[in-house]
Scaffold this motif. Structure first.
Motif, PDB file in Angstrom:
ATOM      1  N   PHE A   1      48.923  31.928  16.254  1.00  0.00           N
ATOM      2  CA  PHE A   1      49.432  30.562  16.356  1.00  0.00           C
ATOM      3  C   PHE A   1      48.702  29.813  17.466  1.00  0.00           C
TER       4      PHE A   1
ATOM      5  N   ASN B   1      51.923  37.452  17.336  1.00  0.00           N
ATOM      6  CA  ASN B   1      52.978  38.439  17.193  1.00  0.00           C
ATOM      7  C   ASN B   1      52.594  39.425  16.105  1.00  0.00           C
TER       8      ASN B   1
ATOM      9  N   GLY C   1      55.026  41.320  10.320  1.00  0.00           N
ATOM     10  CA  GLY C   1      56.114  42.121   9.798  1.00  0.00           C
ATOM     11  C   GLY C   1      57.111  42.542  10.842  1.00  0.00           C
ATOM     12  N   SER C   2      56.935  42.020  12.036  1.00  0.00           N
ATOM     13  CA  SER C   2      57.875  42.362  13.094  1.00  0.00           C
ATOM     14  C   SER C   2      59.266  41.898  12.723  1.00  0.00           C
ATOM     15  N   THR C   3      60.219  42.773  12.941  1.00  0.00           N
ATOM     16  CA  THR C   3      61.586  42.362  12.657  1.00  0.00           C
ATOM     17  C   THR C   3      62.116  41.427  13.731  1.00  0.00           C
ATOM     18  N   LEU C   4      61.342  41.271  14.765  1.00  0.00           N
ATOM     19  CA  LEU C   4      61.888  40.572  15.917  1.00  0.00           C
ATOM     20  C   LEU C   4      61.187  39.253  16.211  1.00  0.00           C
ATOM     21  N   GLY C   5      59.971  39.096  15.755  1.00  0.00           N
ATOM     22  CA  GLY C   5      59.303  37.811  15.885  1.00  0.00           C
ATOM     23  C   GLY C   5      58.977  37.376  17.278  1.00  0.00           C
ATOM     24  N   ARG C   6      58.904  38.313  18.214  1.00  0.00           N
ATOM     25  CA  ARG C   6      58.573  37.952  19.583  1.00  0.00           C
ATOM     26  C   ARG C   6      57.126  37.483  19.668  1.00  0.00           C
ATOM     27  N   LEU C   7      56.908  36.342  20.319  1.00  0.00           N
ATOM     28  CA  LEU C   7      55.566  35.813  20.505  1.00  0.00           C
ATOM     29  C   LEU C   7      55.049  36.153  21.898  1.00  0.00           C
TER      30      LEU C   7
END
Lengths: 115, 118
Positions: A34, A94, A97-103
């Protein structure tokens, strides 16, 4: 852990000059990439994103970025900048496929465009 | 369609005090993340909430805690404030892909709460 490096902390250009802001990331797996922009006094806004497919992505306001997997890079470009492009630009990554979406964000590049 | 809203926009506290910051996510979003942005730095991840539970935490001490309510809004609490806690605190919302736990990873940010600790 992932990390993002933005090599230019402050870039100063005249209007109509071309822009390229560097971004490199470190991560062993597949990533989403991003670029966010923060105009003076405003909130962070998404400029463009890369999830998959064509590595050359186009965003708003004439910006584009190219994902080069072999170089772990996602540089931002614009052929002709305007005074209104003055802002801080952040590259972020990030894990796909992260379940958490932390950037993970870079420290940002301040772009100043002189009219 | 309201975006992410945060309150208060600015506040000043003294060392040792406690602060609560609030966030309402963008309509349709169920996940809230909090970030700290120190002057001259990029946002640093504090933690993320969905389904009213903390799901992941960054490298922040236990003085930083949070909560998510059934309407998806969230609070960030910081206890025993230190001078180094002075920063812009950003709330970001996102949504999980239908039927999965996978997050799209695309965040929408609020304008932030600027905290000054004296």
């Amino acid at each position: 852990a992932q990390s993002v490096s933005q090599h230019n902390h402050h870039v100063i250009l005249s209007e109509a000059a071309s822009l390229e802001l560097g971004c490199n990331y470190s991560y062993g797996g597949t990533v989403n990439l991003f670029w966010y922009v923060q105009y003076p006094g405003q909130h962070l806004q998404l400029l463009l994103k890369y999830f998959s497919g064509d590595p050359l992505v186009k965003g708003i306001k004439g910006f584009e970025a190219e994902f080069i997997k072999s170089k772990f890079s996602f540089n931002l470009r614009k052929p002709s900048v305007q005074w209104s492009d003055t802002a801080e630009y952040f590259c972020a990554v990030n894990a796909k496929g992260s379940t958490l979406g932390r950037l993970y964000f870079g420290r940002g590049t301040q772009l100043t465009v002189w009219p | 369609d309201a975006g992410v809203t945060q309150s208060p926009t600015h506040l000043i506290k003294t060392r040792g005090q406690q602060v609560t910051l609030r966030c309402s996510p963008k309509s349709g979003h169920d996940t809230v993340s909090w970030y700290q942005q120190a002057l001259g730095q990029g946002p640093q991840f504090i933690f993320q909430y969905y389904e009213e539970e903390e799901r992941q935490r960054g490298n922040f001490p236990d003085r930083f805690s949070g909560h998510q309510f059934p309407n998806y809004s969230s609070e960030l609490n910081v206890n025993a404030l230190l001078l180094g806690d002075s920063a812009l605190y950003l709330c970001a919302s996102s949504f999980r892909l239908a039927g999965t736990l996978a997050n799209t990873g695309e965040l929408f940010f609020g304008e932030g709460s600027r905290l000054t600790v004296l």
